[in-house]
Design a protein around this motif. Structure first.
Motif, mmCIF file in Angstrom:
data_model
loop_
_atom_site.group_PDB
_atom_site.id
_atom_site.type_symbol
_atom_site.label_atom_id
_atom_site.label_comp_id
_atom_site.label_asym_id
_atom_site.label_seq_id
_atom_site.Cartn_x
_atom_site.Cartn_y
_atom_site.Cartn_z
ATOM 1 N N GLU A 122 0.799 -1.104 0.066
ATOM 2 C CA GLU A 122 -0.013 -0.287 0.032
ATOM 3 C C GLU A 122 0.877 1.108 -0.006
ATOM 4 O OE1 GLU A 122 -2.480 -0.202 3.358
ATOM 5 O OE2 GLU A 122 -3.963 -1.794 2.509
ATOM 6 N N GLY A 123 0.275 2.467 -0.408
ATOM 7 C CA GLY A 123 1.134 3.673 -0.466
ATOM 8 C C GLY A 123 1.190 4.468 -1.593
ATOM 9 N N GLU A 124 1.685 5.243 -1.469
ATOM 10 C CA GLU A 124 1.574 6.386 -2.838
ATOM 11 C C GLU A 124 2.353 5.627 -3.892
ATOM 12 O OE1 GLU A 124 2.420 10.699 -2.617
ATOM 13 O OE2 GLU A 124 2.069 10.515 -0.449
ATOM 14 N N VAL A 125 3.532 5.048 -3.872
ATOM 15 C CA VAL A 125 4.287 4.420 -4.977
ATOM 16 C C VAL A 125 3.467 3.304 -5.494
ATOM 17 C CG1 VAL A 125 6.402 3.106 -5.486
ATOM 18 C CG2 VAL A 125 6.549 4.938 -3.904
ATOM 19 N N HIS A 126 2.738 2.453 -4.805
ATOM 20 C CA HIS A 126 1.774 1.313 -5.163
ATOM 21 C C HIS A 126 0.805 2.023 -5.943
ATOM 22 C CE1 HIS A 126 -2.151 -0.516 -4.645
ATOM 23 N NE2 HIS A 126 -1.525 -1.540 -4.910
ATOM 24 N N ASP A 127 0.225 3.014 -5.455
ATOM 25 C CA ASP A 127 -0.774 3.704 -6.184
ATOM 26 C C ASP A 127 -0.604 4.446 -7.426
ATOM 27 O OD1 ASP A 127 -2.534 3.185 -4.063
ATOM 28 O OD2 ASP A 127 -2.380 5.131 -3.160
ATOM 29 N N ALA A 128 0.744 4.810 -7.387
ATOM 30 C CA ALA A 128 1.361 5.251 -8.856
ATOM 31 C C ALA A 128 1.503 4.329 -9.882
ATOM 32 C CB ALA A 128 2.580 6.221 -8.670
ATOM 33 N N VAL A 129 2.142 3.277 -9.342
ATOM 34 C CA VAL A 129 2.194 2.065 -10.257
ATOM 35 C C VAL A 129 0.904 1.636 -10.845
ATOM 36 C CG1 VAL A 129 3.073 -0.349 -10.432
ATOM 37 C CG2 VAL A 129 4.434 1.404 -9.307
ATOM 38 N N LEU A 130 -0.053 1.601 -9.789
ATOM 39 C CA LEU A 130 -1.172 0.804 -10.186
ATOM 40 C C LEU A 130 -2.060 1.861 -11.232
ATOM 41 C CD1 LEU A 130 -3.668 -0.998 -9.726
ATOM 42 C CD2 LEU A 130 -4.178 0.338 -8.026
ATOM 43 N N LYS A 131 -2.036 3.063 -10.894
ATOM 44 C CA LYS A 131 -2.485 3.930 -11.741
ATOM 45 C C LYS A 131 -1.890 3.969 -13.364
ATOM 46 C CE LYS A 131 -3.506 9.049 -12.515
ATOM 47 N NZ LYS A 131 -3.146 10.478 -11.786
ATOM 48 N N SER A 132 -0.579 3.933 -13.445
ATOM 49 C CA SER A 132 -0.037 3.769 -14.798
ATOM 50 C C SER A 132 -0.414 2.441 -15.444
ATOM 51 C CB SER A 132 1.375 3.757 -14.542
ATOM 52 O OG SER A 132 1.982 2.426 -14.212
ATOM 53 N N TRP A 133 -0.682 1.345 -14.822
ATOM 54 C CA TRP A 133 -1.101 0.233 -15.441
ATOM 55 C C TRP A 133 -2.537 0.322 -15.606
ATOM 56 C CZ3 TRP A 133 1.315 -3.576 -17.730
ATOM 57 C CH2 TRP A 133 2.547 -3.842 -17.549
ATOM 58 N N ARG A 134 -3.276 0.753 -14.789
ATOM 59 C CA ARG A 134 -4.817 0.836 -15.211
ATOM 60 C C ARG A 134 -4.872 1.938 -16.621
ATOM 61 N NH1 ARG A 134 -7.671 1.532 -9.191
ATOM 62 N NH2 ARG A 134 -7.998 -0.604 -8.900
ATOM 63 N N SER A 135 -4.151 2.965 -16.457
ATOM 64 C CA SER A 135 -4.200 3.794 -17.502
ATOM 65 C C SER A 135 -3.985 3.260 -18.998
ATOM 66 C CB SER A 135 -3.269 5.111 -17.417
ATOM 67 O OG SER A 135 -3.075 5.869 -18.346
ATOM 68 N N TRP A 136 -2.861 2.345 -18.954
ATOM 69 C CA TRP A 136 -2.345 1.603 -20.078
ATOM 70 C C TRP A 136 -3.433 0.755 -20.511
ATOM 71 C CZ3 TRP A 136 -0.308 1.536 -24.582
ATOM 72 C CH2 TRP A 136 0.424 0.515 -24.883
ATOM 73 N N ARG A 137 -4.249 -0.047 -19.536
ATOM 74 C CA ARG A 137 -5.457 -0.985 -19.754
ATOM 75 C C ARG A 137 -6.606 -0.173 -20.475
ATOM 76 N NH1 ARG A 137 -5.207 -6.029 -17.013
ATOM 77 N NH2 ARG A 137 -7.393 -5.719 -17.219
ATOM 78 N N SER A 138 -6.734 1.028 -20.000
ATOM 79 C CA SER A 138 -7.930 1.749 -20.378
ATOM 80 C C SER A 138 -7.743 2.327 -21.784
ATOM 81 C CB SER A 138 -8.123 3.127 -19.463
ATOM 82 O OG SER A 138 -8.593 2.370 -18.263
ATOM 83 N N PHE A 139 -6.450 2.655 -21.948
ATOM 84 C CA PHE A 139 -5.912 3.256 -23.293
ATOM 85 C C PHE A 139 -6.048 2.098 -24.438
ATOM 86 C CE2 PHE A 139 -3.045 4.801 -26.568
ATOM 87 C CZ PHE A 139 -3.472 5.813 -26.750
ATOM 88 N N LEU A 140 -5.707 0.819 -23.955
ATOM 89 C CA LEU A 140 -5.705 -0.134 -24.945
ATOM 90 C C LEU A 140 -7.018 -0.640 -25.257
ATOM 91 C CD1 LEU A 140 -2.877 -2.554 -23.961
ATOM 92 C CD2 LEU A 140 -3.055 -1.372 -25.921
ATOM 93 N N ARG A 141 -7.785 -0.519 -24.362
ATOM 94 C CA ARG A 141 -9.393 -1.019 -24.229
ATOM 95 C C ARG A 141 -10.154 0.136 -25.235
ATOM 96 N NH1 ARG A 141 -14.575 -0.915 -22.719
ATOM 97 N NH2 ARG A 141 -15.638 -2.810 -22.421
ATOM 98 N N ALA A 142 -9.886 1.475 -25.183
ATOM 99 C CA ALA A 142 -10.471 2.592 -25.971
ATOM 100 C C ALA A 142 -9.951 2.296 -27.441
ATOM 101 C CB ALA A 142 -9.993 3.870 -25.536
ATOM 102 N N GLU A 143 -8.570 2.056 -27.683
ATOM 103 C CA GLU A 143 -8.191 1.761 -29.036
ATOM 104 C C GLU A 143 -8.811 0.634 -29.516
ATOM 105 O OE1 GLU A 143 -6.245 3.872 -30.853
ATOM 106 O OE2 GLU A 143 -6.759 5.392 -29.321
ATOM 107 N N LEU A 144 -9.008 -0.443 -28.900
ATOM 108 C CA LEU A 144 -9.607 -1.793 -29.254
ATOM 109 C C LEU A 144 -11.151 -1.244 -29.782
ATOM 110 C CD1 LEU A 144 -8.151 -4.426 -26.802
ATOM 111 C CD2 LEU A 144 -8.228 -4.695 -29.475
ATOM 112 N N LEU A 145 -11.801 -0.571 -28.982
ATOM 113 C CA LEU A 145 -13.089 -0.221 -29.297
ATOM 114 C C LEU A 145 -13.159 0.450 -30.309
ATOM 115 C CD1 LEU A 145 -14.659 0.481 -25.863
ATOM 116 C CD2 LEU A 145 -15.498 -1.265 -27.341
ATOM 117 N N ARG A 146 -12.280 1.434 -30.767
ATOM 118 C CA ARG A 146 -12.327 2.191 -32.048
ATOM 119 C C ARG A 146 -11.910 1.302 -33.147
ATOM 120 N NH1 ARG A 146 -9.108 5.897 -28.680
ATOM 121 N NH2 ARG A 146 -10.477 7.681 -27.819
ATOM 122 N N ALA A 147 -10.988 0.535 -33.014
ATOM 123 C CA ALA A 147 -10.940 -0.479 -34.089
ATOM 124 C C ALA A 147 -11.969 -1.512 -34.705
ATOM 125 C CB ALA A 147 -9.612 -1.352 -33.939
ATOM 126 N N ARG A 148 -12.954 -1.477 -33.866
ATOM 127 C CA ARG A 148 -14.156 -2.168 -34.333
ATOM 128 C C ARG A 148 -13.958 -3.511 -34.787
ATOM 129 N NH1 ARG A 148 -18.511 2.034 -35.624
ATOM 130 N NH2 ARG A 148 -17.704 4.147 -34.600
#
Length: 197
Positions: A122-148
């Motif tokens: 737990e803690g800020e470093v954990h949260d920063a790492v988690l946020k970076s991976w969540r952001s990447w997953r969300s970004f890929l998901r959005a691009e997959l949806l755009r690719a139809r």
């Protein structure tokens, strides 16, 4: 000494500290970065390091944010110059795998290693790492949806995200550079695209 030169030297020193911290973290994990070790590596006093980064956690967070910025510049920005769709999606994945093969750090991808290092903490470093991976997953998901594509998007996100750590391990633990091509082929199979690698 002029104030301008003094400020430039301070920026240079801070950058040197962060660069050294990144090298250490890529080999020994973010927890391997200590103020004392940096002071020794850079022939500085501990107070000299603390003048630029007030705590170990501040330094760890700066390292995470530097790597995220590098990832954006080397992986995402070049792909975003392409039209949305499969071509951009494949470029994102190919850029990611090429980045993992050559991060510029001696121990490979810091964010991939940090995900394992901090996954149960737990803690800020954990949260920063988690946020970076969540952001990447969300970004890929959005691009997959755009690719139809006629695929299960959530399944595809899961598979693509899993390929990265798998490739990083193949490269760092096994020294298997053929794995880069395997990862690129795996993405194309997941997306139902011709294997052109």
């Amino acid at each position: 000494m002029s104030p301008r030169r003094s400020a430039a030297e301070a920026r240079h020193t801070k950058d040197s500290i962060l660069t050294t911290a990144l090298d250490i973290a890529s080999l020994d994990g973010l927890e391997g970065v200590t103020i004392g070790r940096l002071a020794t590596e850079l022939a500085m006093s501990k107070s000299g390091v603390l003048n630029h980064f007030s705590t170990k956690q501040t330094l760890q967070l700066a390292a995470v944010h530097r790597v995220i910025a590098d990832f954006q510049e080397r992986v995402i920005q070049p792909a975003m110059r392409l039209p949305e769709g499969v071509q951009r999606l494949l470029a994102l994945c190919d850029n990611w795998f090429d980045y993992l093969a050559d991060t510029g750090l001696p121990g490979g991808c810091l964010l991939t290693a940090a995900a394992a290092e901090f996954d149960g903490r737990e803690g800020e470093v954990h949260d920063a790492v988690l946020k970076s991976w969540r952001s990447w997953r969300s970004f890929l998901r959005a691009e997959l949806l755009r690719a139809r594509l006629d695929i299960d998007v959530d399944q595809a996100v899961f598979e693509i995200v899993a390929f990265g750590p798998g490739l990083n391990q193949a490269l760092q633990l096994h020294g298997d550079h053929a794995a880069i091509r395997h990862a690129k082929r795996a993405v194309r199979r997941t997306l139902g695209q011709p294997d052109t690698v």
